[in-house]
Each structure stands twice: as C-alpha cells, then as structure tokens.
Motif scaffolding. Structure first.
Motif, PDB file in Angstrom:
ATOM      1  N   ALA A 105      53.526   0.239  30.950  1.00 39.76           N
ATOM      2  CA  ALA A 105      54.860   0.061  30.564  1.00 39.76           C
ATOM      3  C   ALA A 105      55.159  -1.347  29.989  1.00 39.76           C
ATOM      4  CB  ALA A 105      55.474   0.013  32.165  1.00 39.76           C
ATOM      5  N   ILE A 110      60.997  -1.428  38.957  1.00 42.67           N
ATOM      6  CA  ILE A 110      60.211  -0.773  37.534  1.00 42.67           C
ATOM      7  C   ILE A 110      58.950  -0.818  38.310  1.00 42.67           C
ATOM      8  CG2 ILE A 110      59.468  -1.375  35.622  1.00 42.67           C
ATOM      9  CD1 ILE A 110      62.306  -2.507  34.967  1.00 42.67           C
ATOM     10  N   SER A 160      58.306   1.914  40.853  1.00 43.10           N
ATOM     11  CA  SER A 160      58.002   3.306  40.083  1.00 43.10           C
ATOM     12  C   SER A 160      56.902   3.534  39.359  1.00 43.10           C
ATOM     13  CB  SER A 160      59.399   3.478  39.335  1.00 43.10           C
ATOM     14  OG  SER A 160      60.586   3.580  40.025  1.00 43.10           O
ATOM     15  N   ALA A 161      56.507   2.256  38.610  1.00 40.21           N
ATOM     16  CA  ALA A 161      55.312   2.671  37.488  1.00 40.21           C
ATOM     17  C   ALA A 161      54.228   2.805  38.804  1.00 40.21           C
ATOM     18  CB  ALA A 161      55.208   0.945  37.012  1.00 40.21           C
ATOM     19  N   ASP A 162      53.965   2.021  39.606  1.00 37.94           N
ATOM     20  CA  ASP A 162      52.938   2.079  40.765  1.00 37.94           C
ATOM     21  C   ASP A 162      52.946   3.597  41.133  1.00 37.94           C
ATOM     22  OD1 ASP A 162      50.731   0.788  42.263  1.00 37.94           O
ATOM     23  OD2 ASP A 162      52.037   1.546  43.886  1.00 37.94           O
ATOM     24  N   VAL A 186      51.428   4.420  36.611  1.00 40.20           N
ATOM     25  CA  VAL A 186      51.144   3.657  35.224  1.00 40.20           C
ATOM     26  C   VAL A 186      50.010   2.836  35.553  1.00 40.20           C
ATOM     27  CG1 VAL A 186      52.450   1.943  33.889  1.00 40.20           C
ATOM     28  CG2 VAL A 186      53.537   3.978  34.555  1.00 40.20           C
ATOM     29  N   LEU A 194      51.485  -3.003  33.884  1.00 39.41           N
ATOM     30  CA  LEU A 194      52.892  -3.525  33.265  1.00 39.41           C
ATOM     31  C   LEU A 194      52.638  -4.875  32.560  1.00 39.41           C
ATOM     32  CD1 LEU A 194      56.207  -3.335  34.736  1.00 39.41           C
ATOM     33  CD2 LEU A 194      55.505  -5.413  34.270  1.00 39.41           C
ATOM     34  N   SER A 221      65.846   0.057  35.792  1.00 37.25           N
ATOM     35  CA  SER A 221      64.906   0.443  36.668  1.00 37.25           C
ATOM     36  C   SER A 221      64.868   2.140  36.884  1.00 37.25           C
ATOM     37  CB  SER A 221      64.989  -0.236  38.024  1.00 37.25           C
ATOM     38  OG  SER A 221      66.303   0.272  38.517  1.00 37.25           O
ATOM     39  N   ALA A 246      63.518   3.469  33.710  1.00 33.06           N
ATOM     40  CA  ALA A 246      62.015   3.456  33.625  1.00 33.06           C
ATOM     41  C   ALA A 246      61.601   4.586  34.559  1.00 33.06           C
ATOM     42  CB  ALA A 246      61.693   1.925  34.154  1.00 33.06           C
ATOM     43  N   PHE A 293      58.473   7.032  33.289  1.00 27.43           N
ATOM     44  CA  PHE A 293      57.083   7.156  33.781  1.00 27.43           C
ATOM     45  C   PHE A 293      56.718   8.628  34.686  1.00 27.43           C
ATOM     46  CE2 PHE A 293      58.008   2.491  35.181  1.00 27.43           C
ATOM     47  CZ  PHE A 293      58.017   2.106  33.900  1.00 27.43           C
TER      48      PHE A 293
END
Length: 313
Positions: free
Chosen positions: A151, A165, A168-170, A174, A177, A290, A293, A297
């Motif tokens: 990301a 963000i 959510s990425a974790d 993802v 970042l 967010s 994102a 994701f």
C-alpha cells in the motif's frame, strides 16, 4: 521493580510527556504507546520497549515499591486486566528495560484523554528504508506463496486515518505500507495512529520517502500501480491483483498528485499503470480514505484467494 514516582515534575515523567509532541518523537526516535495490547504487539514485532510505566493509583508514596498485581486490584482493576499488565511488565523487565509505578497524577500526564489502560510505554519509533522493505516484502510474500502486495499513501492528513489504513492493510495481508510524503518527513508514530491501528503499526513494515523515490522504487520492482482516482473509468474489480501490486491512495481533499499519472514507455509496454475508481452512486464524490483503502485491500485479497483456490483444484 523500580521505586514509585508521584511527582508530575519528575524528570522521567517530563521527558516522557514530551513524546506527545511530533518534534520530540522525531528527535528521540521514540513514541508513547498507551495500552497493554498495543505494547504487547510492539514487543512481538521486536520493537524495543525503553520504559514501561504503570498506574499505581493515588495512594502510592514516592519511592515506595508496590506489588504490581495487588496494587492494581486494590485500585479497581479486574483480575484479568491485572494479570495482563503483570505479564507484560515481566516481559519488559526481562529485556532489561525499567518498569516504573507512577502515582495517579503522574500517570495521567502520560495517558491520552479519558483512556486509562493502566500502562504506558516508551517504544522505539522505527521505520524501514525502501531497500530494507524489499527484503521484508519478499519474505512475507514467500510465506504466503504470492506476489508482493503493498500500500502507498500520499500525504495522509489525519493520523487516525493512517492508523485505520494500517489496521485494514494488516488484516488483508498487505505486505508493507509506504508513506509518500511531499514534505520530506511524516510523523508515522502519532499516538492517534498507534491507537487506531490497534498496534498493527508495529506489525506491518513501514517506510517513508518522497513520491518520486517511491515511484522509482515501484518501477524497479515491477509493481503494477493501482492508482485510486475518482474520474477514471476502470472499476476497481477489473484489474489483476495477483501481479506484484501497489495500491496507491491520496488525500481526501486533493487526491493524488500528478506524478502518479505519469507513464514511461516501459510502463505502457508492461501495463504498470492502472487508473482505477470506486463506484459512487450517491451524492458524495468520494469515500473516507481509510474506507476506500479497506475496499481495495480486501478486493486484492479476494482475488488472490480465488486464484489460489482455482490453482488447487
């Protein structure tokens, strides 16, 4: 166990309080982390905890050495919370870092707002270089048997958005970042970012660089760049997220800067630039960054899971 501190003017307390300011965090390469869960996640991700403070309540005396669990229970903590903080203190103590009881007034100087988790720590604030990120991403991608997925957020304005963000990425797997900062630096470890990430900020590798540096790094890595632009025609569901992919998001006010729309002949030949949009069917023209994102994701994760399932048949 260290002796209790009750004075709000104590040098240790004043030094820790300064870490509420961005300038001090950058100077000291350290941040304040409020809450046992967040501190535990920092420890698990091999971030150094420099000092742990716990709330010994209003009755503790200066230089007293109170028993941790008993003190927490008598000050109204539940048995479960007391055990959690005690276990955390023992882990920190085993690293050689001081665990210091504070009087209520001194502790309240360190905690944030009305939140009283009973424990606050000074933790190193560590980001990676882009070159270091390459190794971290490769290892994470190999663990899942998939292509790299990163990301990129350009000049994210609100620390709470950055934290959301990261969370959510974790959750979506993802691998890293990158903060693309037009200002040359970014206060990644703002307390609001740490809190809203629920400690994920310590688990997912993070780098900070200029947009031009990030773009060059993505090109060298052969990343497909899924740039989130409101006025583009390609729906977010119509690109191949199983390729090495960077999902790139800008600010809510201004979106992405023009650099992300630039294409080289190699970009065109390899179809590295993918301008994508989320459908907006109401009166609003965009989502909170967010929220956008999280949609990107998890769409990438859905596509990758579907491909793996198809390959396993």
């Amino acid at each position: 166990m260290f002796a209790a501190i009750v004075s709000v003017g104590n040098a240790r307390v004043k030094s820790a309080v300064r870490l509420k300011e961005s300038k001090a965090r950058r100077r000291e390469n350290a941040c304040l982390v409020d809450g046992a869960r967040e501190i535990e996640r920092a420890l698990r991700s091999n971030f150094k905890v420099k000092t742990l403070f716990w709330n010994a309540g209003s009755r503790v005396q200066a230089d007293e050495r109170p028993e941790l669990r008993e003190t927490l229970l008598t000050s109204g903590r539940s048995e479960e919370r007391a055990r959690e903080i005690e276990a955390l203190a023992l882990k920190v103590d085993a690293t050689g870092a001081p665990t210091i009881p504070l009087g209520r007034a001194a502790f309240e100087k360190l905690s944030f707002g009305d939140r009283d988790e009973g424990v606050v720590a000074i933790v190193e604030a560590r980001t990676a270089t882009l070159e270091e990120l390459d190794t971290m991403i490769a290892a994470r991608a190999a663990d899942r048997g998939e292509a790299p997925l990163v990301a990129v957020v350009e000049d994210v304005e609100k620390p709470g958005n950055l934290g959301a963000i990261l969370r959510s990425a974790d959750g979506a797997g993802v691998h890293a970042l990158v903060v693309a900062s037009t200002r040359g630096e970014h206060d990644v470890f703002n307390p609001n970012a740490i809190r809203s990430s629920l400690g994920a900020i310590f688990h997912i590798p993070i780098a900070v660089a200029s947009p031009s540096e990030v773009l060059a790094w993505l090109r060298v890595g052969g990343y497909q760049r899924a740039t989130a632009l409101c006025d583009e025609s390609t729906p977010y569901t119509q690109i191949d997220y199983t390729r090495p992919t960077a999902i790139i998001l800008g600010t809510e006010a201004d979106g992405l800067t023009a650099i992300w729309s630039e294409e080289t002949p190699d970009d065109v030949e390899r179809a590295l630039l993918q301008k994508v949009r989320l459908p907006m069917l109401g009166v609003a023209d965009s989502l909170n960054v967010s929220n956008a994102a999280a949609i990107f994701f998890y769409e990438a994760r859905r596509v990758r899971m579907a491909r793996r399932q198809a390959d396993d048949r």
